[in-house]
Write an enzyme that holds these catalytic residues in place. Structure first.
Site, mmCIF file in Angstrom:
data_model
loop_
_atom_site.group_PDB
_atom_site.id
_atom_site.type_symbol
_atom_site.label_atom_id
_atom_site.label_comp_id
_atom_site.label_asym_id
_atom_site.label_seq_id
_atom_site.Cartn_x
_atom_site.Cartn_y
_atom_site.Cartn_z
ATOM 1 N N HIS A 1 0.836 -1.197 0.000
ATOM 2 C CA HIS A 1 0.000 0.000 0.000
ATOM 3 C C HIS A 1 0.872 1.249 0.000
ATOM 4 C CE1 HIS A 1 0.744 -0.453 4.412
ATOM 5 N NE2 HIS A 1 0.751 0.873 4.388
ATOM 6 N N HIS B 1 -6.150 -2.114 4.638
ATOM 7 C CA HIS B 1 -6.087 -0.964 3.742
ATOM 8 C C HIS B 1 -5.217 -1.286 2.537
ATOM 9 C CE1 HIS B 1 -2.399 -0.622 5.968
ATOM 10 N NE2 HIS B 1 -2.149 0.646 5.727
ATOM 11 N N HIS C 1 4.662 7.231 2.594
ATOM 12 C CA HIS C 1 5.468 6.015 2.504
ATOM 13 C C HIS C 1 4.897 5.031 1.495
ATOM 14 C CE1 HIS C 1 2.624 4.661 5.802
ATOM 15 N NE2 HIS C 1 2.655 3.526 5.095
ATOM 16 N N HIS D 1 0.937 -0.631 15.055
ATOM 17 C CA HIS D 1 -0.087 0.395 14.886
ATOM 18 C C HIS D 1 -1.349 0.030 15.660
ATOM 19 C CE1 HIS D 1 2.114 2.468 11.810
ATOM 20 N NE2 HIS D 1 2.032 1.499 10.935
ATOM 21 N N TYR E 1 9.619 1.522 9.868
ATOM 22 C CA TYR E 1 9.770 2.535 8.825
ATOM 23 C C TYR E 1 11.238 2.887 8.646
ATOM 24 C CZ TYR E 1 4.733 3.408 9.154
ATOM 25 O OH TYR E 1 3.372 3.282 9.139
ATOM 26 N N GLU F 1 8.123 1.288 4.251
ATOM 27 C CA GLU F 1 7.640 0.538 5.397
ATOM 28 C C GLU F 1 7.618 -0.930 5.032
ATOM 29 O OE1 GLU F 1 3.646 0.270 8.280
ATOM 30 O OE2 GLU F 1 3.424 0.608 6.128
#
Length: 315
Positions: A159, A207, A222, A254, A263, A273
């Protein structure tokens, strides 16, 4: 769930300041596989478990950042329909068709700009190279992974998180025109209709793209790559440290998406990431809401504090 329409993130084109240091990072540290170069000087790479020809495009430029993000759709007919829907929506601008072959091994693409200023494109066809997991071909009696993996070796491009100003217009386009589902949102506690962040999926991942409201156009926070486990995220930290790669944050977890993460930066300052975990999302799952006064644990669940540099550094 039958996936139709937009299937997944297909590729992302990233600008780098110097190509050779970038290639060392993306090939030897991150562990992507180079598959092609073109006359324009672009380099095309893929992760080991991606069957399509490429997912990452590197282009040398005077400024780092994002050129565009591409999305694979299920058929040429869907490509034509979504292009027409975008043209009729009033939400997309700078629309054009890119001829087949402009990306190697790729069919025609429909390019457009979303309200946050990011250039997106849709395509239906890309040659399949396979993942080299089987001695009889990638899809016959395969092994769990191929020999010869190097570096972190993520399984796929996962993503992007993007910064832009017109968050509402972009979320409207992705949900109402492209058929994405909103999985999580960050809003003002005292004004919950004002969205700060949106996490969107076209699949059943937590996501496939995320947007954060910032007073800028078309910026990249990112590019993320998938790993299979928390243990592999920790291993990625070891690889990054051994290679003296600039680590931004992590390994940590997260609150948003529940994913495990680390990261780091490529030599041009583009943030990467590697990510694992997260939950399965179906269209009937309620949207998870985070208030702005809980942004610390939303982003960094373990230490529960906001790191300002994490939000303010982008390309």
């Amino acid at each position: 769930m039958a996936l139709t329409g937009v299937l997944r993130p297909g590729h992302v084109s990233v600008r780098v300041l110097e190509l050779e240091p970038a290639l060392k990072h993306y090939k030897q540290v991150l562990g992507l596989i180079e598959v092609a170069r073109d006359d324009a000087g672009r380099v095309f790479l893929k992760a080991w478990d991606e069957h399509d020809h490429h997912s990452i495009v590197l282009r040398e430029a005077d400024e780092a950042g994002l050129d565009y993000m591409g999305w694979k759709v299920d058929s040429p007919a869907t490509l034509k329909k979504l292009a027409a829907d975008l043209e009729a929506s009033g939400l997309a601008t700078d629309m054009s068709w890119i001829a087949a072959g402009e990306h190697p091994a790729t069919g025609e693409r429909f390019r457009f700009t979303v309200p946050t200023g990011h250039v997106m494109e849709l395509y239906a066809e890309k040659e399949k190279l396979g993942n080299n997991c089987g001695t009889e071909g990638p899809d016959v009696n395969p092994d769990p992974w191929p020999d010869g993996l190097v570096g972190i070796a993520p399984s796929r491009f996962d993503h992007c998180l993007l910064y832009g100003d017109d968050l509402d217009g972009t979320v409207k386009l992705f949900r109402e025109v492209l058929g994405f589902t909103l999985t999580e949102q960050v809003v003002l506690k005292d004004k919950p209709e004002f969205m700060i962040g949106a996490f969107l999926t076209c699949s059943n991942k937590a996501h496939d793209v995320a947007f954060i409201r910032q007073p800028v156009k078309g910026k990249l926070h990112h590019v993320s790559f998938e790993l299979g486990s928390w243990e592999k995220v920790l291993h990625a930290g070891d690889v990054l440290s051994r290679n003296r790669t600039s680590i931004d944050l992590g390994p940590t977890r997260h609150g948003i998406t529940r994913g495990e993460t680390i990261y780091f930066f490529d030599p041009s300052g583009n943030r990467n990431e590697v990510f694992s975990g997260g939950y399965i999302s179906y269209p009937d799952k309620p949207v998870i809401t985070w208030y702005d006064d809980s942004i610390g644990p939303a982003i960094f669940y373990h230490d529960r504090k906001l790191n300002e540099a994490f939000l303010s550094v982008f390309t």
